[in-house]
Design a protein around this motif. Sequence first.
Motif, PDB file in Angstrom:
ATOM      1  N   ASN A 187       0.860  -1.173   0.000  1.00  0.00           N
ATOM      2  CA  ASN A 187       0.000   0.000   0.000  1.00  0.00           C
ATOM      3  C   ASN A 187       0.906   1.236   0.000  1.00  0.00           C
ATOM      4  O   ASN A 187       1.847   1.316   0.799  1.00  0.00           O
ATOM      5  CB  ASN A 187      -0.899   0.000   1.238  1.00  0.00           C
ATOM      6  N   ILE A 188       0.631   2.183  -0.868  1.00  0.00           N
ATOM      7  CA  ILE A 188       1.514   3.349  -0.998  1.00  0.00           C
ATOM      8  C   ILE A 188       1.646   4.121   0.316  1.00  0.00           C
ATOM      9  O   ILE A 188       2.715   4.648   0.629  1.00  0.00           O
ATOM     10  CB  ILE A 188       1.027   4.277  -2.136  1.00  0.00           C
ATOM     11  N   ILE A 189       0.595   4.166   1.147  1.00  0.00           N
ATOM     12  CA  ILE A 189       0.672   4.884   2.423  1.00  0.00           C
ATOM     13  C   ILE A 189       1.749   4.306   3.326  1.00  0.00           C
ATOM     14  O   ILE A 189       2.325   5.002   4.166  1.00  0.00           O
ATOM     15  CB  ILE A 189      -0.704   4.885   3.132  1.00  0.00           C
ATOM     16  N   ASP A 190       2.091   3.024   3.127  1.00  0.00           N
ATOM     17  CA  ASP A 190       3.140   2.385   3.944  1.00  0.00           C
ATOM     18  C   ASP A 190       4.532   2.904   3.603  1.00  0.00           C
ATOM     19  O   ASP A 190       5.506   2.548   4.273  1.00  0.00           O
ATOM     20  CB  ASP A 190       3.101   0.865   3.761  1.00  0.00           C
ATOM     21  N   LEU A 191       4.621   3.744   2.566  1.00  0.00           N
ATOM     22  CA  LEU A 191       5.916   4.264   2.128  1.00  0.00           C
ATOM     23  C   LEU A 191       6.175   5.679   2.654  1.00  0.00           C
ATOM     24  O   LEU A 191       7.186   6.285   2.313  1.00  0.00           O
ATOM     25  CB  LEU A 191       5.973   4.286   0.595  1.00  0.00           C
ATOM     26  N   LYS A 192       5.283   6.195   3.486  1.00  0.00           N
ATOM     27  CA  LYS A 192       5.355   7.613   3.872  1.00  0.00           C
ATOM     28  C   LYS A 192       6.635   7.981   4.628  1.00  0.00           C
ATOM     29  O   LYS A 192       7.063   9.133   4.594  1.00  0.00           O
ATOM     30  CB  LYS A 192       4.126   8.022   4.688  1.00  0.00           C
ATOM     31  N   ASP A 193       7.254   7.031   5.307  1.00  0.00           N
ATOM     32  CA  ASP A 193       8.473   7.333   6.061  1.00  0.00           C
ATOM     33  C   ASP A 193       9.744   6.920   5.318  1.00  0.00           C
ATOM     34  O   ASP A 193      10.848   7.005   5.878  1.00  0.00           O
ATOM     35  CB  ASP A 193       8.435   6.634   7.425  1.00  0.00           C
ATOM     36  N   GLU A 194       9.606   6.473   4.083  1.00  0.00           N
ATOM     37  CA  GLU A 194      10.752   5.991   3.313  1.00  0.00           C
ATOM     38  C   GLU A 194      11.417   7.136   2.535  1.00  0.00           C
ATOM     39  O   GLU A 194      10.737   8.053   2.064  1.00  0.00           O
ATOM     40  CB  GLU A 194      10.307   4.915   2.318  1.00  0.00           C
ATOM     41  N   PRO A 195      12.746   7.095   2.382  1.00  0.00           N
ATOM     42  CA  PRO A 195      13.419   8.065   1.507  1.00  0.00           C
ATOM     43  C   PRO A 195      13.197   7.685   0.040  1.00  0.00           C
ATOM     44  O   PRO A 195      13.426   6.533  -0.345  1.00  0.00           O
ATOM     45  CB  PRO A 195      14.893   7.921   1.893  1.00  0.00           C
ATOM     46  N   PHE A 196      12.729   8.636  -0.759  1.00  0.00           N
ATOM     47  CA  PHE A 196      12.441   8.381  -2.171  1.00  0.00           C
ATOM     48  C   PHE A 196      13.591   8.861  -3.054  1.00  0.00           C
ATOM     49  O   PHE A 196      14.239   9.872  -2.766  1.00  0.00           O
ATOM     50  CB  PHE A 196      11.162   9.105  -2.603  1.00  0.00           C
ATOM     51  N   ILE A 197      13.821   8.149  -4.131  1.00  0.00           N
ATOM     52  CA  ILE A 197      14.717   8.590  -5.187  1.00  0.00           C
ATOM     53  C   ILE A 197      13.845   8.835  -6.409  1.00  0.00           C
ATOM     54  O   ILE A 197      13.110   7.937  -6.841  1.00  0.00           O
ATOM     55  CB  ILE A 197      15.799   7.545  -5.493  1.00  0.00           C
ATOM     56  N   THR A 198      13.883  10.039  -6.952  1.00  0.00           N
ATOM     57  CA  THR A 198      12.995  10.408  -8.059  1.00  0.00           C
ATOM     58  C   THR A 198      13.787  11.002  -9.223  1.00  0.00           C
ATOM     59  O   THR A 198      14.963  11.331  -9.092  1.00  0.00           O
ATOM     60  CB  THR A 198      11.946  11.446  -7.619  1.00  0.00           C
ATOM     61  N   LEU A 199      13.100  11.148 -10.324  1.00  0.00           N
ATOM     62  CA  LEU A 199      13.656  11.896 -11.441  1.00  0.00           C
ATOM     63  C   LEU A 199      13.626  13.384 -11.107  1.00  0.00           C
ATOM     64  O   LEU A 199      12.871  13.829 -10.235  1.00  0.00           O
ATOM     65  CB  LEU A 199      12.852  11.633 -12.711  1.00  0.00           C
TER      66      LEU A 199
END
Length: 298
Positions: A187-199
């Motif tokens: 579930n995307i909400i479970d990613l709220k505390d994760e560091p993201f790498i984006t374009l």
Amino acid sequence: MELRQLQYSIQIALEKNFSRAAEKLHVAQPSLSQQIAKLEKELNVKLFDRNTNAVELTHAGAVFVEKAHKVMDLIEQMKNEMEDFSHIKKGKLIIGSLPITGSHILPRVLPIFQQNYPGIEIVLIEESSINLEILTSQGQTDISLLSLPMQESSLTYYPVMEEEIILTVPPKHHLNTKLHHQKKEINIIDLKDEPFITLKKGQGFRHITIDLCEQAGFTPNIAFESSNIETVQSLVAAGMGIALVPYMVTQTKWSHFTPIHLQLKHNPKRTLVIAHQKGRYLSKAAEAFIDTMMKVMN
């Protein structure tokens, strides 16, 4: 006023240098300068400010070059339309593409198209989403491969395909370990505390990532940015964060740094489209390319 003077003005505005413009136009610099001086005298306005470092457009020059682009584009459209009337299977088709998306789709489409239309010259322009939308809206590409949503309201489009969006994480990430046995979707909400790498900004898929997170109720914590989706995946594999990526990039192994790909709940997708300027004449070659792409990708 002559058409070549319009071409000369456009090229000088692009190069900001008379010498480079003359080289690109295959004319002598004195001849180029003479034609611009003749044009300025006829119009009774100064189009360019010349100095030792660069050539800059005056306000009148900027307006003139913008109009010149439109005139030259209309002439090109007229040529295309006349070629279609005469049923000549030759001409030029300028196709815009997002670099990574194009690298996965165009090799499947272009060989078939060129086999059927060998007389059509293909010119490929690869740019970021925002730059490609601007070029397409200005008629500097005939058609462009883009993804929704688009920012430019002056474009119309044909949907080509939908593509699943995948979560990519480092091999030893806790989500991978946790779900290895449960076989559940993330579930995307479970990613709220994760560091993201984006374009980086200007890339369409960056907006898709941020929009999906915001729809889930949070703003992603962006730890790293890259202009290349392959670099994004390599950084994820190296343990620097997580990322959302289009399904097509998960099918190619390009380095020793290979991340883990996990499925997201509700299977979010992005829509790839072929876009062009509203009201712009679409040549038979462009229509044939769109038809070829639809058949190959569906």
